[in-house]
Design a protein around this motif. Structure first.
Motif, PDB file in Angstrom:
ATOM      1  N   PRO A   1       0.852  -1.197   0.000  1.00  0.00           N
ATOM      2  CA  PRO A   1       0.000   0.000   0.000  1.00  0.00           C
ATOM      3  C   PRO A   1       0.890   1.250   0.000  1.00  0.00           C
ATOM      4  O   PRO A   1       1.955   1.259   0.624  1.00  0.00           O
ATOM      5  N   GLN A   2       0.469   2.275  -0.677  1.00  0.00           N
ATOM      6  CA  GLN A   2       1.319   3.462  -0.830  1.00  0.00           C
ATOM      7  C   GLN A   2       1.665   4.105   0.509  1.00  0.00           C
ATOM      8  O   GLN A   2       2.783   4.601   0.695  1.00  0.00           O
ATOM      9  N   ASP A   3       0.725   4.112   1.467  1.00  0.00           N
ATOM     10  CA  ASP A   3       1.031   4.735   2.755  1.00  0.00           C
ATOM     11  C   ASP A   3       2.093   3.946   3.509  1.00  0.00           C
ATOM     12  O   ASP A   3       2.991   4.518   4.139  1.00  0.00           O
ATOM     13  N   VAL A   4       2.032   2.621   3.414  1.00  0.00           N
ATOM     14  CA  VAL A   4       3.041   1.786   4.070  1.00  0.00           C
ATOM     15  C   VAL A   4       4.393   1.956   3.387  1.00  0.00           C
ATOM     16  O   VAL A   4       5.436   2.047   4.050  1.00  0.00           O
ATOM     17  N   TYR A   5       4.376   2.019   2.057  1.00  0.00           N
ATOM     18  CA  TYR A   5       5.650   2.168   1.345  1.00  0.00           C
ATOM     19  C   TYR A   5       6.345   3.478   1.728  1.00  0.00           C
ATOM     20  O   TYR A   5       7.557   3.513   1.955  1.00  0.00           O
ATOM     21  N   ALA A   6       5.583   4.564   1.824  1.00  0.00           N
ATOM     22  CA  ALA A   6       6.170   5.848   2.209  1.00  0.00           C
ATOM     23  C   ALA A   6       6.794   5.758   3.598  1.00  0.00           C
ATOM     24  O   ALA A   6       7.898   6.270   3.831  1.00  0.00           O
ATOM     25  N   ASP A   7       6.120   5.072   4.518  1.00  0.00           N
ATOM     26  CA  ASP A   7       6.667   4.920   5.867  1.00  0.00           C
ATOM     27  C   ASP A   7       7.923   4.052   5.873  1.00  0.00           C
ATOM     28  O   ASP A   7       8.916   4.379   6.527  1.00  0.00           O
ATOM     29  N   LEU A   8       7.894   2.944   5.153  1.00  0.00           N
ATOM     30  CA  LEU A   8       9.045   2.027   5.236  1.00  0.00           C
ATOM     31  C   LEU A   8      10.300   2.635   4.623  1.00  0.00           C
ATOM     32  O   LEU A   8      11.417   2.351   5.084  1.00  0.00           O
ATOM     33  N   ILE A   9      10.146   3.464   3.602  1.00  0.00           N
ATOM     34  CA  ILE A   9      11.323   4.136   3.034  1.00  0.00           C
ATOM     35  C   ILE A   9      11.944   5.069   4.060  1.00  0.00           C
ATOM     36  O   ILE A   9      13.172   5.140   4.212  1.00  0.00           O
ATOM     37  N   ASP A  10      11.110   5.767   4.808  1.00  0.00           N
ATOM     38  CA  ASP A  10      11.618   6.675   5.836  1.00  0.00           C
ATOM     39  C   ASP A  10      12.152   5.920   7.050  1.00  0.00           C
ATOM     40  O   ASP A  10      12.980   6.468   7.800  1.00  0.00           O
ATOM     41  N   LEU A  11      11.705   4.687   7.242  1.00  0.00           N
ATOM     42  CA  LEU A  11      12.048   3.940   8.456  1.00  0.00           C
ATOM     43  C   LEU A  11      12.874   2.690   8.162  1.00  0.00           C
ATOM     44  O   LEU A  11      12.831   1.715   8.920  1.00  0.00           O
ATOM     45  N   LEU A  12      13.643   2.706   7.075  1.00  0.00           N
ATOM     46  CA  LEU A  12      14.599   1.624   6.863  1.00  0.00           C
ATOM     47  C   LEU A  12      15.597   1.610   8.019  1.00  0.00           C
ATOM     48  O   LEU A  12      15.951   2.658   8.560  1.00  0.00           O
ATOM     49  N   PRO A  13      16.063   0.438   8.439  1.00  0.00           N
ATOM     50  CA  PRO A  13      17.022   0.379   9.549  1.00  0.00           C
ATOM     51  C   PRO A  13      18.295   1.162   9.251  1.00  0.00           C
ATOM     52  O   PRO A  13      18.672   1.370   8.093  1.00  0.00           O
ATOM     53  N   GLU A  14      18.946   1.592  10.310  1.00  0.00           N
ATOM     54  CA  GLU A  14      20.225   2.292  10.170  1.00  0.00           C
ATOM     55  C   GLU A  14      21.296   1.348   9.629  1.00  0.00           C
ATOM     56  O   GLU A  14      21.241   0.122   9.827  1.00  0.00           O
ATOM     57  N   ASP A  15      22.301   1.919   8.959  1.00  0.00           N
ATOM     58  CA  ASP A  15      23.392   1.117   8.399  1.00  0.00           C
ATOM     59  C   ASP A  15      24.040   0.215   9.442  1.00  0.00           C
ATOM     60  O   ASP A  15      24.456  -0.903   9.133  1.00  0.00           O
ATOM     61  N   SER A  16      24.135   0.688  10.677  1.00  0.00           N
ATOM     62  CA  SER A  16      24.891  -0.022  11.712  1.00  0.00           C
ATOM     63  C   SER A  16      24.324  -1.376  12.080  1.00  0.00           C
ATOM     64  O   SER A  16      25.035  -2.217  12.636  1.00  0.00           O
TER      65      SER A  16
END
Length: 261
Positions: free
Chosen positions: A44-59
């Motif tokens: 869903p577009q709303d979930v996709y927008a959130d997951l792009i912003d909330l990808l885990p940190e590189d570490s």
């Protein structure tokens, strides 16, 4: 989507699962050169927008084996396994809520059924069964976020027979990485495809490449027989390509292989 309520993960799971099943049911499989599917707007577009912003940190990503170490000693491929344990240990707050919900949707047997139904011709071919019976084949999903940097490549290969289905979801922020998609190959031993080709790519003809489009998916049934193989790969990512983020949902034939490569 609102990520603050206590039941948010469950809401995300149902929202994602229902949407994915509907999107999968709407696509027609391609049989050439082996059974595969391409799906747009898989989340869903709303979930996709959130997951792009909330990808885990590189570490919290880990390196993936010696073959992805470059001459300068740096790795060009990293993984964050989406297991419950890994999510609990490394993600907090909104990230934890979101990725728990997504993980549970991707683990759902209903999604496995939808994926296998779309790839029934290939799975039926591999096991010598009627395509209508493919959901009787037991499968165990392994979920990972992948992060690949310039220099990464993987030569044409059909995937190990331990895998039943490979399901890759592209996670770019925008359309600037369209040329980074996975490539589909077939064997071709004519001089054109043997000469002046990099090692590992000799004797292979690229027949298709789906664009690395935001929120799109590419999936295929793993076939590794004498007569037919699900050849796929990726030519080297160039220096200007940026980071290639994706989500891999790989269905394995055994639970043991789903937890360890």
């Amino acid at each position: 989507m609102e990520l603050a309520s206590p039941s948010a993960s469950s809401q995300i799971t149902q929202h994602v699962l229902s949407h994915m099943i509907n999107r999968l049911s709407a696509v027609d499989p391609c049989e050439d050169p082996y059974p595969h599917i391409s799906v747009r707007d898989i989340f869903p577009q709303d979930v996709y927008a959130d997951l792009i912003d909330l990808l885990p940190e590189d570490s919290v990503y880990t390196t993936m084996g010696k073959r992805h170490i470059m001459e300068n000693g740096e790795s060009n491929r990293f993984e964050f396994q989406l297991s419950a344990e890994n999510i609990d240990a490394n993600l907090t707050d909104s990230r934890h809520t979101l990725w728990t919900g997504i993980r549970n949707a991707l683990n759902a047997p209903e999604l496995k059924k939808a994926v296998f139904n779309r790839l029934s011709a290939g799975i039926g071919y591999r096991f010598g069964i009627d395509p209508k019976d493919v959901n009787q084949v037991e499968a165990f999903p392994r979920l990972s976020l992948m992060r690949e940097k310039p220099g990464y490549f993987i030569t044409p290969h059909p995937d190990t027979r331990k895998k039943l289905v490979t399901f890759q979801i592209a996670l770019p922020r925008d359309r600037s990485q369209l040329d980074l998609g996975t490539m589909i190959y077939k064997r071709n031993l004519s001089p054109k495809f043997l000469l002046n080709r990099p090692k590992g790519f000799r004797g292979f003809e690229k027949v298709n490449q789906y664009p690395f489009e935001p929120n799109s998916a590419f999936a295929f049934s793993v076939i590794n027989s004498v007569r037919k193989k699900s050849w796929h790969g990726r030519e080297p990512l160039e220096g200007e390509s940026g980071i290639r983020n994706s989500l891999l949902c790989i269905y394995y034939a055994s639970k043991e292989n789903a937890t360890t490569y």
